[in-house]
Write a protein that holds these residues in place. Structure first.
Motif, PDB file in Angstrom:
ATOM      1  N   GLN A  15     -18.444  27.240   2.095  1.00  0.00           N
ATOM      2  CA  GLN A  15     -19.900  26.823   2.189  1.00  0.00           C
ATOM      3  C   GLN A  15     -20.478  27.037   3.681  1.00  0.00           C
ATOM      4  O   GLN A  15     -21.751  27.331   3.648  1.00  0.00           O
ATOM      5  N   TYR A  16     -19.395  27.095   4.721  1.00  0.00           N
ATOM      6  CA  TYR A  16     -20.041  27.145   5.873  1.00  0.00           C
ATOM      7  C   TYR A  16     -20.222  28.452   6.745  1.00  0.00           C
ATOM      8  O   TYR A  16     -21.039  29.056   7.126  1.00  0.00           O
ATOM      9  N   ASN A  17     -19.039  29.285   6.877  1.00  0.00           N
ATOM     10  CA  ASN A  17     -19.028  30.411   7.532  1.00  0.00           C
ATOM     11  C   ASN A  17     -18.097  31.482   6.898  1.00  0.00           C
ATOM     12  O   ASN A  17     -17.396  31.150   5.705  1.00  0.00           O
ATOM     13  N   ALA A  18     -18.226  32.794   7.401  1.00  0.00           N
ATOM     14  CA  ALA A  18     -17.482  33.509   6.898  1.00  0.00           C
ATOM     15  C   ALA A  18     -16.314  34.352   7.811  1.00  0.00           C
ATOM     16  O   ALA A  18     -15.983  35.586   7.488  1.00  0.00           O
TER      17      ALA A  18
ATOM     18  N   PHE B 258     -23.667  23.285  10.741  1.00  0.00           N
ATOM     19  CA  PHE B 258     -22.830  22.334   9.959  1.00  0.00           C
ATOM     20  C   PHE B 258     -21.870  21.665  10.635  1.00  0.00           C
ATOM     21  O   PHE B 258     -21.600  22.000  12.046  1.00  0.00           O
ATOM     22  N   ALA B 259     -21.116  20.341  10.377  1.00  0.00           N
ATOM     23  CA  ALA B 259     -20.279  19.475  11.048  1.00  0.00           C
ATOM     24  C   ALA B 259     -19.201  20.574  11.803  1.00  0.00           C
ATOM     25  O   ALA B 259     -18.865  21.449  10.899  1.00  0.00           O
ATOM     26  N   ALA B 260     -18.672  20.389  12.822  1.00  0.00           N
ATOM     27  CA  ALA B 260     -17.561  21.230  13.362  1.00  0.00           C
ATOM     28  C   ALA B 260     -16.395  21.220  12.928  1.00  0.00           C
ATOM     29  O   ALA B 260     -15.673  19.993  12.418  1.00  0.00           O
TER      30      ALA B 260
ATOM     31  N   GLY C 158     -21.637  16.652  14.135  1.00  0.00           N
ATOM     32  CA  GLY C 158     -20.429  15.859  14.444  1.00  0.00           C
ATOM     33  C   GLY C 158     -19.324  16.661  13.826  1.00  0.00           C
ATOM     34  O   GLY C 158     -19.411  17.806  13.939  1.00  0.00           O
ATOM     35  N   ARG C 159     -18.208  16.039  13.493  1.00  0.00           N
ATOM     36  CA  ARG C 159     -16.860  16.570  12.972  1.00  0.00           C
ATOM     37  C   ARG C 159     -17.006  16.659  11.552  1.00  0.00           C
ATOM     38  O   ARG C 159     -17.201  15.491  10.834  1.00  0.00           O
ATOM     39  N   LEU C 160     -16.416  17.823  10.848  1.00  0.00           N
ATOM     40  CA  LEU C 160     -16.377  17.664   9.544  1.00  0.00           C
ATOM     41  C   LEU C 160     -15.444  16.843   8.955  1.00  0.00           C
ATOM     42  O   LEU C 160     -15.590  16.421   7.855  1.00  0.00           O
TER      43      LEU C 160
ATOM     44  N   MET D  92      -3.409  24.166  11.162  1.00  0.00           N
ATOM     45  CA  MET D  92      -4.688  24.323  10.951  1.00  0.00           C
ATOM     46  C   MET D  92      -5.207  22.999  10.217  1.00  0.00           C
ATOM     47  O   MET D  92      -5.464  22.891   8.917  1.00  0.00           O
ATOM     48  N   PRO D  93      -5.673  21.944  11.032  1.00  0.00           N
ATOM     49  CA  PRO D  93      -5.621  20.652  10.546  1.00  0.00           C
ATOM     50  C   PRO D  93      -6.766  20.514   9.826  1.00  0.00           C
ATOM     51  O   PRO D  93      -7.397  19.335   9.177  1.00  0.00           O
ATOM     52  N   ASP D  94      -7.978  21.274   9.858  1.00  0.00           N
ATOM     53  CA  ASP D  94      -9.297  21.008   9.299  1.00  0.00           C
ATOM     54  C   ASP D  94      -9.696  22.330   8.467  1.00  0.00           C
ATOM     55  O   ASP D  94     -10.936  22.999   8.661  1.00  0.00           O
ATOM     56  N   LEU D  95      -9.130  22.460   7.428  1.00  0.00           N
ATOM     57  CA  LEU D  95      -9.708  23.363   6.386  1.00  0.00           C
ATOM     58  C   LEU D  95     -10.389  23.063   5.364  1.00  0.00           C
ATOM     59  O   LEU D  95     -10.329  22.112   4.642  1.00  0.00           O
ATOM     60  N   PRO D  96     -11.904  23.488   5.445  1.00  0.00           N
ATOM     61  CA  PRO D  96     -12.886  23.104   4.357  1.00  0.00           C
ATOM     62  C   PRO D  96     -12.459  23.770   2.881  1.00  0.00           C
ATOM     63  O   PRO D  96     -11.694  24.723   2.871  1.00  0.00           O
TER      64      PRO D  96
END
Length: 1674
Positions: free
Chosen positions: A206-209, A148-150, A161-163, A230-234
């Protein structure tokens, strides 16, 4: 004998003619002396023509039958071709094998025998490593969703790419505040800090645990704060996990940074607006105050001026103002002094109003003592007027300064941080301070981050810039407010003509200007970063509606419309350095759980020792009178107020009690309500009485005087008590010093009232006590430090353990530390009592003060006890998880399955299922060696076993974060309360002890209170066992983690009896499913036998592809053919039934059912129908109905902290997965049965094919060819290629592998269709007896060697481990595969090595070199013999060409109209030949009889080269009996006579004839052979060995001649003559046979010519009109 020989030879020749398919006569045994109906010319037809016509008819019938046979043969071949083609297309063997081979290379273990469970785990690990692989980042392919996107440290930027570029992510921050300071008697703060950690971990995204940071974040100081962005929390569910914060020393929140910045913006606007409003309010206040002065006359305003004046004017009063007013009325020229002041613009009017009634002026004088005397005069003196004038002038200056103070000094200050500007900055600082304490997260966004100076860009502007704008407004921001500037000092003082009235005008202008600015600012519109637009006034109103002020701000969500500030806190948690005093009190300290209780009185503290409280009853608000000398006061006031203080200090109600309530708990109830009734206080009273100190009257109460047990704990109380003794002297000296100071203070008198007020009631004793307590606290801190140092040294002396054990040991040591603290408190309590007693005894404090000190002491002691207890009891050992969810409306894939493949394209469905079963330990059978081991494997076991390795110390899976000495966490994870009837308190059979106490139920925990790992779960069609499922959604690391958990949980142990591993794969490209099963059988001998079963099948049978449609068409064709075959067979059965009904026995049911071919066809047709039904059952009930999901949710969590095998949905996912697997295996079973039945059908079809070919066979004639011709070689290679092709086809399906030997045998037998191809089968048939005898001998030898290998080497070598394995090994050695076996045999040691050498060499010499070559010799000899007997025959291509040519001519004639119907022609030929239906039946019966004789129904016995049948043998026996009368009976005993009589054939005559017949029958059955076989042997001897017979005859004659001279010469001579005669007769027979053969050849040639002539006649007649037959004839 000559007649018998001729008959045999004649029979053989007739058989040769009957099977000839190239010459004239086929089915009529034509003999010249035979007669049929009409042969004697009765019907007018000569005999010879009739016979010729019959011969032609026979040939015609033979040709028709041969054509029908060929048609049936090729039809059967076509059916077999379609049948095999459909089976080949259905099986898809090539595709299936490609999948099978791939799976085999990946899945199967390297050996069929494993030695330990480690080998099984190694196989599992290798399988998981090969299949459970994560995608490779950087290959240019984004394998979503698992690549998945980073974001953060996760994902693959190189491929995806970037998420943040493709989704709306949450920008978050974690704010943490901590203070690990802790009670010294517990764990050191540094240790608490070091073991605590935190991390942000996903719960369901959805991505990792994996957690956001690796490793966990640690704390770097004892106290502090931290903000991590933490600027990129899905999107998904998250939790902030706090580990080992066992005393809740941290607090904080996870916040949405965007929402936080939005909230900070509106808070910033409000702070600026509030500061501006406060500044403007201050300015308005000052302006209005100044205006108030200016709106009155100066004299009227002077009292107010004096109230604001400095101390020099502090003694001015209303007398001075009245004096100056009276002087202005009575003294001349005083009015001018008032000119320009407010109210004196019209002096006459002022004096008229103010001087009316003024007749005198007061004068005030002072004596030497400062006493004032006031006198009045109506005519003030000049001096009096001068004094009044000077006084008025001075006060006018003061009045002017006061106005300047309000208008300039206090309003403007220094234009920076004083005056009204100071108010602005003060509000800002106050709100910042409030925010720092209450909402520190907002400080950065309000006061730190904004740097802009342009207030119009509100988002970037600083608070000061905004406040300045909101003060000045856009109206005057640049040029400045004119009214404001007009009130500057220089503007007020530069014009000497300005009066106070002018100042008032300017002040009013400024007030109006401020209001104008406020209105302007309130209307300023602001657009926030959240998209909300509001005016400044609306912002201020919204905050004020939420309760905001200049010193307090509400929480963000409380700010309502139009702002509706969003809650930026995603998750929060509370904690502080003293949180341990209130956390989990229901478990840690239930005695401190309080309940709000109403107070009967209100309490107000007093400094009076005898009345410490002022109480008012709640009911009527009446005051409770008295002192502690009065019992009513004590009971109604003192005791309730003391209890309120004690309980509020000791109990926990979390600030929920009202002002008229107090918090009551059981610990507070343990304190006696009356402190004076404590036993310890009696000690103090006794000490005071013994010293002779003044007694104190303390009234008794009804609460009783019984003493109470002192609560002992707490370090601070211990330290206080220990310090009292050391400070007694200090207290005494301090008392003396304070007493001196009090004397000095009392001697001083201040002239001013302020100094008099300073002489308030003396608080010396209280100050002394407070100072003493301060000293006590100082000493207490020293004691704490020493105690802490001692404890740290003791801790440092303990041997260092690993990190987890160190933390556990530290937690476990809390109990000891707590016990030490209690012991210290016990000692300190005694010291404290002694200290108070000494202080009371020495008169430092009185008894009332001692009671007050004792109240505080016992309260502190109880609180210290609480602190000491709770400081040693952690709030929780379990990691705290603060959960929250993020949702930015991004698309999410629910339940997406990972791509796990075997090889490249075989995708694993659901996962890997392990299923193991085990046995119970039972007592072994009695043995002399029971002391070595007494337990053996018993019945199958289904009880839980294993251990969750997460809770197993020393395991790599051990999780110290889940360790809890109290068992709270493990019982929360393994919760027995959810079970229906959990079992507790069971008796362990081995120890007879009670185990599994509550809450450790026996269903989930072993007797050592450790949770089990594996539980029995019944699954259909499987033995009772324990399933474990490896989900395909496990990551690469996760799969290895689960394997480690399974291995350390002891899935396989010494009680395991079996393990199966199942996988299901699907190849989308080939559309092939594969069911894979690897079984591990744990043998009693200690090894593990491995077996496997891999089935491949396609379930997408009729997808719209060209291949599938073509196969479907052929399947329909095959179904039609099968139905047609059954209908044809049914028609044949009906026809035979009709013949039986008509009396035609030769064609009736008896004859029909007596044929083996009929039963062959019936069995074949039935099996074909069954196979057809199975196929469509498979298609409709299995293939079309089968469905299997890509993944099943078997377990609740794939990354659990513990309890890995906790089923989701009560096991529904596992049940569904197993149901899908069983459905697939059921389909495979049906398909296997289908292919097995079709394999049998193939055998039966080949048998039918061979039987059809047998109709064209001929008996081979003698030939002298010794070598194969080129044509023979070609046919032989055709045979080999056909066999190889069939072998390849069969090898493509393992179902048919077992059919290979019989199919090859049938194929070889089929070559008899052509004599040239029948050489091999004839050779095998000829060699069959010899082969049978050979295999009896060779097989015995071979099996002996197999048994020898099994017995000698079975315990050492796997080649001979079992008897079947030994047979297989010996057979491989027979084929030349002996290198590995020989190497292992030579590697044996001792006698086994010698035995191995002897075994190998003897086997190779005897079996491989000798017996195998014997076998080859037998077959080669038989082949050569058959080839010598073979005669050149017409090839099948010539026969087919002739038949097809005849058929073509017939079809051509039909097209030309010159043909005759076949049935019509046959009827005419029968009529011309004079053959009726009855005659035809008689001929067929004669032919069957002849064929029976030829086929060997008549038996003969060869004696001295002559064939004797039973009749001839009977005559010979009778002749013997007649030549020697009497010996027939005399030579037989009774038993022999009975046996001979028993052998007598039915109907035999009595006497010699009967005996002769019985003996002949017995001899014929025992030694006889078929006449056909005897004739064949005779022909062979005659045709191939005539010369040898003559040579034998000559040799025999010579031998006989040489013996003439011996004894009995005459008898030998006679025998020689007889033999010579016999040989002569034999030679004659040979010559006659050769002559008959030549005649037969000539007759065949004549018949061929006649056939040609007859065909010509028939053709000629066909050209003419077809004659009309007589009526009644066909």
């Amino acid at each position: 004998m000559g007649l018998g020989m001729r008959r045999a030879v004649g029979t053989t020749v007739a058989a040769q003619f009957q099977h000839d398919n190239t010459e004239v006569v086929a089915s009529v045994n034509f003999q010249r002396n035979s007669k049929q109906k009409g042969d004697d010319g009765d019907d007018g037809v000569p005999v010879q023509p009739r016979l010729i016509v019959r011969a032609i008819h026979a040939k015609w019938q033979a040709q028709l039958e041969k054509w029908a046979d060929y048609r049936s043969l090729f039809g059967l071949i076509a059916f077999i071709t379609v049948f095999l083609g459909v089976l080949y297309a259905q099986r898809g063997a090539t595709i299936a094998y490609s999948v099978h081979s791939t799976i085999t290379s990946v899945v199967l273990p390297g050996s069929d025998t494993l030695q330990s469970t480690d080998d099984v785990y190694g196989w599992l690990q290798n399988l998981l490593q090969n299949v459970w692989k994560d995608p490779n980042c950087g290959d240019g392919i984004c394998e979503a969703p698992f690549e998945f996107a980073a974001f953060s440290r996760f994902g693959c930027k190189a491929d995806c790419g970037r998420l943040s570029d493709i989704q709306n992510l949450t920008s978050g921050q974690v704010d943490i505040y901590w203070d690990f300071s802790h009670q010294a008697s517990s764990l050191p703060a540094s240790e608490l800090m070091q073991q605590a950690s935190w991390n942000l971990c996903p719960q369901d995204i959805q991505y990792n645990a994996d957690c956001y940071d690796d490793p966990d974040n640690k704390f770097a100081s004892i106290s502090g704060s931290l903000t991590k962005y933490m600027p990129d929390l899905p999107d998904g569910d998250w939790s902030l996990v706090l580990k080992k914060d066992i005393f809740q020393k941290t607090r904080g929140a996870v916040r949405d940074t965007v929402k936080l910045s939005q909230a900070a913006f509106w808070f910033k606007v409000y702070v600026a607006a509030a500061a501006a409003a406060a500044e403007q309010a201050r300015e308005l206040q000052l302006l209005n105050t100044a205006l108030g002065f200016m709106n009155r006359s100066m004299i009227d305003a002077l009292p107010a001026v004096w109230a604001e004046a400095d101390v020099n004017q502090a003694y001015r009063d209303a007398f001075d103002a009245q004096q100056m007013l009276n002087a202005s009325c009575l003294c001349p020229n005083m009015t001018s002094l008032l000119t320009g002041t407010i109210g004196f613009t019209d002096s006459a009017a002022y004096l008229a109003s103010k001087c009316t009634g003024v007749t005198s002026m007061g004068l005030r004088t002072y004596d030497a003592d400062g006493n004032a005397t006031i006198t009045f005069t109506s005519t003030p003196s000049v001096q009096d007027c001068a004094d009044a004038t000077a006084n008025l002038t001075a006060h006018r200056a003061s009045y002017n300064a006061t106005l300047i103070k309000y208008l300039v000094v206090q309003r403007l200050g220094n234009l920076r941080d004083t005056g009204k500007y100071g108010v602005r900055y003060s509000v800002q600082d106050t709100l910042r301070s409030f925010l720092s304490k209450k909402y520190p997260e907002l400080v950065f966004g309000i006061f730190v981050d904004p740097k802009g100076a342009d207030a119009h860009v509100a988002a970037a502007a600083t608070v000061s810039a905004l406040a300045n704008l909101y003060v000045e407004s856009d109206l005057y921001l640049v040029a400045g407010a004119p009214a404001h500037l007009a009130l500057y000092r220089r503007r007020l003082n530069q014009d000497p003509n300005l009066t106070f009235g002018d100042w008032a005008t300017r002040t009013n202008a400024r007030i109006n200007e401020i209001k104008q600015q406020q209105d302007s600012v309130a209307a300023v519109s602001i657009s926030g970063p959240d998209g909300i637009t509001a005016t400044v006034g609306q912002v201020v109103a919204a905050f004020q509606a939420a309760g905001a002020s200049t010193a307090w701000l509400p929480a963000a969500p409380a700010v309502g419309p139009p702002l509706s500030v969003a809650d930026y806190n995603l998750a929060t948690w509370d904690g502080n350095t003293t949180a341990y005093l209130s956390c989990n009190l229901d478990i840690r300290g239930p005695e401190y759980l309080g309940m709000c209780t109403d107070m009967p009185v209100t309490c107000a503290s007093q400094t009076n020792d005898t009345a410490p409280y002022s109480c008012a009853r709640v009911g009527d608000n009446s005051t409770v009178p008295g002192t502690i000398r009065n019992s009513t006061y004590r009971e109604q006031c003192e005791l309730p107020c003391d209890m309120q203080l004690d309980c509020n200090a000791l109990c926990e109600c979390w600030d929920s009690c009202g002002s008229s309530q107090y918090c009551l708990c059981s610990a507070c109830k343990d304190l006696h309500p009356d402190a004076a009734a404590d036993t310890q206080f009696f000690t103090i009273k006794d000490a005071a009485a013994s010293s002779g100190a003044a007694s104190a009257d303390i009234a008794a109460t009804t609460s009783g005087t019984a003493g109470r047990r002192l609560l002992q704990t707490a370090d601070n109380v211990t330290q206080q008590l220990s310090a009292v003794l050391a400070k007694v002297d200090v207290l005494r000296s301090a008392q003396d010093s304070i007493s001196g100071q009090m004397s000095a203070l009392q001697s001083q008198v201040d002239k001013a009232n302020l100094l008099a007020e300073a002489r308030a009631a003396s608080t010396t004793l209280q100050d002394l006590i407070a100072a003493g307590r301060s000293d006590i606290q100082t000493g207490q801190a020293v004691l704490v430090s020493k105690l802490d140092t001692l404890l740290q040294r003791q801790q440092a002396a303990i041997d260092a353990m690993n990190a987890a054990n160190s933390q556990l040991a530290a937690i476990q040591s809390l109990t000891q530390k707590q016990a030490d603290a209690i012991a210290a408190l016990d000692a300190a309590t005694s010291d404290r009592l002694n200290a108070i007693s000494v202080a009371t005894q020495q008169g430092i404090i009185n008894l009332y003060q001692a009671l007050a000190v004792w109240k505080m002491a016992r309260r502190d002691r109880a609180v210290s006890n609480k602190i000491a207890k709770l400081a040693g009891s952690p709030c929780s050992y379990e990691p705290a998880a603060v959960q929250f969810s993020l949702n930015n409306s991004n698309s999410m894939e629910d339940n997406t399955a990972r791509d796990r493949t075997l090889g490249m394209n075989n995708r694993v469905l659901a996962g890997l299922m392990l299923h193991t079963w085990r046995s119970q330990d039972e007592q072994c059978a009695h043995s002399r060696f029971s002391q070595i081991q007494s337990t053996c494997a018993g019945q199958q076991d289904i009880s839980p076993y294993g251990v969750d390795s997460v809770f197993k110390l020393g395991s790599i899976n051990f999780n110290p974060d889940l360790y809890d000495p109290n068992g709270a966490m493990v019982t929360q994870i393994y919760n027995c309360s959810v079970l229906t009837n959990p079992t507790y308190d069971i008796i362990e059979p081995a120890t007879k002890l009670k185990v599994n106490a509550q809450p450790y139920c026996a269903e989930l925990f072993n007797p050592r209170n450790t949770p089990y790992a594996f539980w029995h779960l019944p699954l259909a069609n499987l033995p009772d066992g324990y399933p474990v499922f490896f989900d395909i959604n496990l990551s690469q690391v996760g799969a290895q983690t689960w394997l480690s958990w399974v291995q350390e949980g002891l899935l396989l142990d010494d009680r395991t009896r079996g393990l199966t591993a199942r996988l299901v794969t699907y190849n989308a490209e080939l559309k092939v499913f594969a069911d894979i099963q690897v079984a591990f059988d744990f043998q009693a001998g200690g090894s593990i036998q491995v077996s496997n079963r891999i089935y491949t099948l396609s379930l997408e049978l009729y997808d719209p592809t060209s291949a599938n449609l073509a196969r479907y068409a052929f399947e329909v064709l095959l179904a039609g053919c099968i139905v047609l075959l059954n209908l044809i067979e049914l028609a044949r059965f009906a026809q035979a039934a009709r013949y039986s009904w008509r009396g035609r026995i030769d064609k009736g049911l008896g004859q029909y059912l007596s044929s083996i071919g009929v039963w062959l066809r019936l069995a074949n047709n039935v099996l074909l129908l069954v196979g057809l039904g199975l196929w469509w059952t498979f298609v409709n009930s299995h293939a079309k109905q089968f469905n299997m999901d890509l993944r099943y949710p078997v377990y609740e969590n794939l990354q659990p902290q513990a309890f890995f095998l906790k089923l989701a949905g009560n096991g529904a996912g596992l049940a569904s997965a197993w149901e899908a697997i069983t459905r697939l295996e059921a389909a495979i079973s049906v398909l296997n049965v289908y292919y097995a039945i079709n394999g049998i059908c193939i055998l039966l079809l080949i048998a039918r094919l061979l039987r059809g070919m047998d109709l064209q066979l001929q008996l081979a004639v003698l030939t002298k060819a010794l070598a194969l011709t080129a044509a023979d070689l070609l046919r032989f290679f055709i045979l080999l290629l056909s066999a190889s092709a069939l072998n390849v086809w069969l090898h493509s399906s393992r179902v048919y592998a077992a059919c290979l030997p019989p199919l090859l045998a049938w194929l070889l037998r089929a070559m008899d269709f052509q004599p040239r191809l029948g050489v091999v089968t004839k050779a095998l048939a000829l060699a069959a007896p010899d082969l049978l005898h050979f295999f009896l001998v060779a097989g015995s030898v071979f099996l002996c060697y197999c048994m020898m290998g099994f017995l000698i080497f079975g315990n050492s070598l796997p080649w001979f481990a079992t008897f079947p394995t030994s047979i297989n090994t010996c057979f491989e050695m027979l084929l030349g595969e002996f290198a590995d076996v020989n190497r292992d045999l030579r590697s044996l040691g001792g006698l086994q090595s010698v035995a191995g050498i002897l075994f190998f060499w003897s086997f190779e010499l005897l079996v491989f070199l000798i017996l195998l070559n014997f076998l080859l010799a037998i077959i080669v000899d038989a082949f050569g013999e058959v080839k010598e007997q073979q005669k050149e025959q017409t090839g099948i291509h010539v026969e087919l060409w002739r038949l097809l040519s005849d058929r073509w001519r017939w079809l051509l004639g039909r097209w030309r109209g010159t043909y005759m119907d076949v049935r019509h022609m046959d009827s005419i030929m029968q009529q011309w030949a004079g053959i009726s239906e009855e005659e035809e039946a008689r001929q067929q019966q004669k032919q069957q009889q002849a064929a029976g004789e030829i086929g060997g129904q008549e038996r003969v016995v060869q004696v001295m080269g002559v064939d004797l049948n039973q009749e001839t043998l009977t005559r010979i026996l009778l002749a013997v009996m007649a030549a020697e009368p009497g010996r027939g009976e005399a030579g037989l005993d009774e038993q022999a006579a009975q046996q001979l009589a028993a052998l007598k054939p039915a109907g035999a005559r009595e006497g010699d004839v009967g005996k002769a017949q019985a003996a002949a029958a017995f001899i014929m059955r025992r030694f006889g052979k078929s006449a056909a076989k005897a004739a064949a042997e005779t022909l062979q001897q005659l045709g191939a060995g005539g010369r040898e017979l003559e040579e034998e005859r000559d040799k025999l004659a010579a031998a006989l001649g040489a013996d003439v001279l011996g004894a009995g010469g005459r008898e030998l001579e006679e025998e020689r003559d007889k033999l010579a005669a016999a040989l002569e007769r034999l030679a004659g027979v040979q010559r006659e046979l050769a002559e008959a053969q030549r005649n037969l050849m000539s007759g065949q040639k004549q018949l061929a010519e006649q056939q040609t002539h007859l065909v010509g006649l028939v053709t000629a007649r066909s050209d003419a009109a077809v004659p009309v037959l007589p009526s009644g004839q066909d």
